[in-house]
Enzyme design. Structure first.
Site, PDB file in Angstrom:
ATOM      1  N   HIS A 102       0.843  -1.208   0.000  1.00  0.00           N
ATOM      2  CA  HIS A 102       0.000   0.000   0.000  1.00  0.00           C
ATOM      3  C   HIS A 102       0.877   1.256   0.000  1.00  0.00           C
ATOM      4  O   HIS A 102       0.697   2.142  -0.838  1.00  0.00           O
ATOM      5  CB  HIS A 102      -0.909  -0.020   1.230  1.00  0.00           C
ATOM      6  CG  HIS A 102      -1.618   1.276   1.503  1.00  0.00           C
ATOM      7  ND1 HIS A 102      -2.964   1.443   1.278  1.00  0.00           N
ATOM      8  CD2 HIS A 102      -1.174   2.467   1.983  1.00  0.00           C
ATOM      9  CE1 HIS A 102      -3.313   2.682   1.600  1.00  0.00           C
ATOM     10  NE2 HIS A 102      -2.236   3.323   2.038  1.00  0.00           N
ATOM     11  N   GLU A 103       1.792   1.326   0.954  1.00  0.00           N
ATOM     12  CA  GLU A 103       2.592   2.543   1.104  1.00  0.00           C
ATOM     13  C   GLU A 103       3.502   2.772  -0.097  1.00  0.00           C
ATOM     14  O   GLU A 103       3.653   3.900  -0.568  1.00  0.00           O
ATOM     15  CB  GLU A 103       3.404   2.494   2.402  1.00  0.00           C
ATOM     16  CG  GLU A 103       2.571   2.407   3.669  1.00  0.00           C
ATOM     17  CD  GLU A 103       1.621   3.581   3.873  1.00  0.00           C
ATOM     18  OE1 GLU A 103       1.792   4.622   3.202  1.00  0.00           O
ATOM     19  OE2 GLU A 103       0.708   3.465   4.698  1.00  0.00           O
ATOM     20  N   HIS A 106       1.794   4.349  -3.012  1.00  0.00           N
ATOM     21  CA  HIS A 106       1.710   5.816  -2.999  1.00  0.00           C
ATOM     22  C   HIS A 106       2.857   6.407  -3.822  1.00  0.00           C
ATOM     23  O   HIS A 106       2.698   7.452  -4.466  1.00  0.00           O
ATOM     24  CB  HIS A 106       1.764   6.351  -1.567  1.00  0.00           C
ATOM     25  CG  HIS A 106       0.463   6.257  -0.832  1.00  0.00           C
ATOM     26  ND1 HIS A 106      -0.718   6.783  -1.329  1.00  0.00           N
ATOM     27  CD2 HIS A 106       0.144   5.697   0.367  1.00  0.00           C
ATOM     28  CE1 HIS A 106      -1.704   6.555  -0.459  1.00  0.00           C
ATOM     29  NE2 HIS A 106      -1.199   5.900   0.572  1.00  0.00           N
ATOM     30  N   TYR A 117      -4.035  14.917  -2.466  1.00  0.00           N
ATOM     31  CA  TYR A 117      -4.404  14.149  -1.272  1.00  0.00           C
ATOM     32  C   TYR A 117      -5.498  14.824  -0.448  1.00  0.00           C
ATOM     33  O   TYR A 117      -5.315  15.177   0.716  1.00  0.00           O
ATOM     34  CB  TYR A 117      -3.158  13.902  -0.420  1.00  0.00           C
ATOM     35  CG  TYR A 117      -3.293  12.706   0.490  1.00  0.00           C
ATOM     36  CD1 TYR A 117      -3.359  11.418  -0.029  1.00  0.00           C
ATOM     37  CD2 TYR A 117      -3.362  12.866   1.865  1.00  0.00           C
ATOM     38  CE1 TYR A 117      -3.485  10.320   0.805  1.00  0.00           C
ATOM     39  CE2 TYR A 117      -3.488  11.779   2.713  1.00  0.00           C
ATOM     40  CZ  TYR A 117      -3.549  10.509   2.170  1.00  0.00           C
ATOM     41  OH  TYR A 117      -3.670   9.416   2.999  1.00  0.00           O
ATOM     42  N   GLU A 126      -5.837   6.807  -1.947  1.00  0.00           N
ATOM     43  CA  GLU A 126      -5.856   5.744  -0.937  1.00  0.00           C
ATOM     44  C   GLU A 126      -6.424   4.443  -1.508  1.00  0.00           C
ATOM     45  O   GLU A 126      -5.953   3.354  -1.178  1.00  0.00           O
ATOM     46  CB  GLU A 126      -6.671   6.188   0.285  1.00  0.00           C
ATOM     47  CG  GLU A 126      -5.927   7.098   1.231  1.00  0.00           C
ATOM     48  CD  GLU A 126      -4.724   6.415   1.871  1.00  0.00           C
ATOM     49  OE1 GLU A 126      -4.813   5.228   2.234  1.00  0.00           O
ATOM     50  OE2 GLU A 126      -3.673   7.065   1.978  1.00  0.00           O
ATOM     51  N   ASP A 199      -9.899  13.988   8.158  1.00  0.00           N
ATOM     52  CA  ASP A 199      -9.208  13.008   7.298  1.00  0.00           C
ATOM     53  C   ASP A 199      -9.014  13.564   5.876  1.00  0.00           C
ATOM     54  O   ASP A 199      -9.231  12.871   4.889  1.00  0.00           O
ATOM     55  CB  ASP A 199     -10.003  11.691   7.281  1.00  0.00           C
ATOM     56  CG  ASP A 199      -9.351  10.566   6.500  1.00  0.00           C
ATOM     57  OD1 ASP A 199      -8.105  10.506   6.465  1.00  0.00           O
ATOM     58  OD2 ASP A 199     -10.082   9.745   5.913  1.00  0.00           O
ATOM     59  N   HIS A 204      -9.186   8.413   3.712  1.00  0.00           N
ATOM     60  CA  HIS A 204      -9.168   7.011   4.143  1.00  0.00           C
ATOM     61  C   HIS A 204     -10.586   6.461   4.271  1.00  0.00           C
ATOM     62  O   HIS A 204     -10.830   5.287   4.010  1.00  0.00           O
ATOM     63  CB  HIS A 204      -8.453   6.859   5.483  1.00  0.00           C
ATOM     64  CG  HIS A 204      -6.988   7.148   5.437  1.00  0.00           C
ATOM     65  ND1 HIS A 204      -6.481   8.411   5.668  1.00  0.00           N
ATOM     66  CD2 HIS A 204      -5.927   6.346   5.169  1.00  0.00           C
ATOM     67  CE1 HIS A 204      -5.162   8.363   5.559  1.00  0.00           C
ATOM     68  NE2 HIS A 204      -4.800   7.126   5.254  1.00  0.00           N
TER      69      HIS A 204
END
Length: 280
Positions: A102-103, A106, A117, A126, A199, A204
């Protein structure tokens, strides 16, 4: 692979502890971060034909032991950072291959569509990170869509929580009435979209809507999600822009499915059916 030794941003990347091809160390977090970054690189290379995060062989830098009892992992724009968790809500963030995937995704997003974002573009950012993080895990484990758990972060949840994961692609809650986390806020249908300012406008939270659409698409097509559904979503990632909205995602995945597999193909119909099911 670096160890920042509980340091913060000014201390990055930290002490070099393992380079490509070096033997494993005595530190489990270092070895997990190394192995799962390798799995992510290999997934993008062998499944999608992409050479690292920028498609030009970019060196993948990771730092473990970021901060003290730090409850997160993140992409800085240049490298990965992994916290060790507080030991209650979360344990070490290197433990879930889908979190690592996932990271690092990005980083792929920032080198392709570079989605802003916040609000819907941020939720799509996300969403893409969740999709490809999940696909890295499924590919590494050679799981079909029916064998996959469709969870994000199941392995990093700590002993103080009853949460099965951070998020789930399915039409269910990852956690409910948890004493530390409360109840999973993710909607799975457009009518329940979060419209507040927290958020970053729900990046998210609202990723749950397209996440569920991807899950429905993959389940409808069947087989292994990275072979067809993942190809459609990757082609879409390359076509989106920094300000793309949900409607652009719907249109682009539908067009990509038709381009790759044919108009009114099983894949094309699966994408249209899935988006309709979540409110589009």
């Amino acid at each position: 692979m670096y160890d920042v030794k509980n340091g913060e941003f000014n201390d990055l990347p930290g002490q070099l502890i393992r380079s490509e091809g070096d033997p494993k160390t005595q530190d489990i977090a270092e070895n997990e971060a190394y192995n799962y970054a390798g799995s992510t690189y290999n997934f993008y290379k062998s499944v999608l034909g992409r050479n690292s995060l920028d498609d030009h062989g970019m060196t993948m830098i990771s730092s473990v032991h970021f901060g003290r009892r730090y409850n997160n992992a993140f992409w800085t724009g240049d490298q990965m950072c992994y916290g060790d968790g507080d030991g209650q809500i979360f344990i070490r963030f290197t433990k879930s291959v889908d979190v690592v995937g996932h990271e690092l995704t990005h980083g792929v997003v920032s080198n392709t569509c570079n989605l802003v974002y916040s609000n819907e573009p941020g939720a799509l950012n996300e969403h893409l990170a969740d999709v490809f993080g999940s696909l890295v895990k499924q590919w590494r484990k050679r799981q079909t869509v029916r064998k996959a758990d469709w969870l994000i972060g199941a392995d990093i949840m700590g002993p103080g929580t009853t949460a099965k994961a951070l998020r789930t692609f399915k039409a269910e809650k990852a956690y409910e009435n948890d004493r530390l986390l409360g109840t999973d806020p993710q909607p799975k249908h457009l009518k329940n979209k979060y419209n507040g300012t927290a958020d970053n406008g729900g990046v998210h939270i609202n990723s749950g809507i397209p996440n569920h659409a991807f899950y429905l698409t993959a389940m409808e097509i069947g087989g292994k999600a990275w072979e067809r559904a993942g190809q459609i979503w990757y082609k879409t990632m390359l076509k989106l822009t920094s300000t793309s909205q949900y409607k652009d995602m719907v249109q682009s995945t539908t067009e990509s499915a038709a381009t790759l597999y044919g108009n009114n193909s099983r894949e094309h119909k699966a994408v249209m059916k899935a988006w309709k099911s979540v409110g589009f």
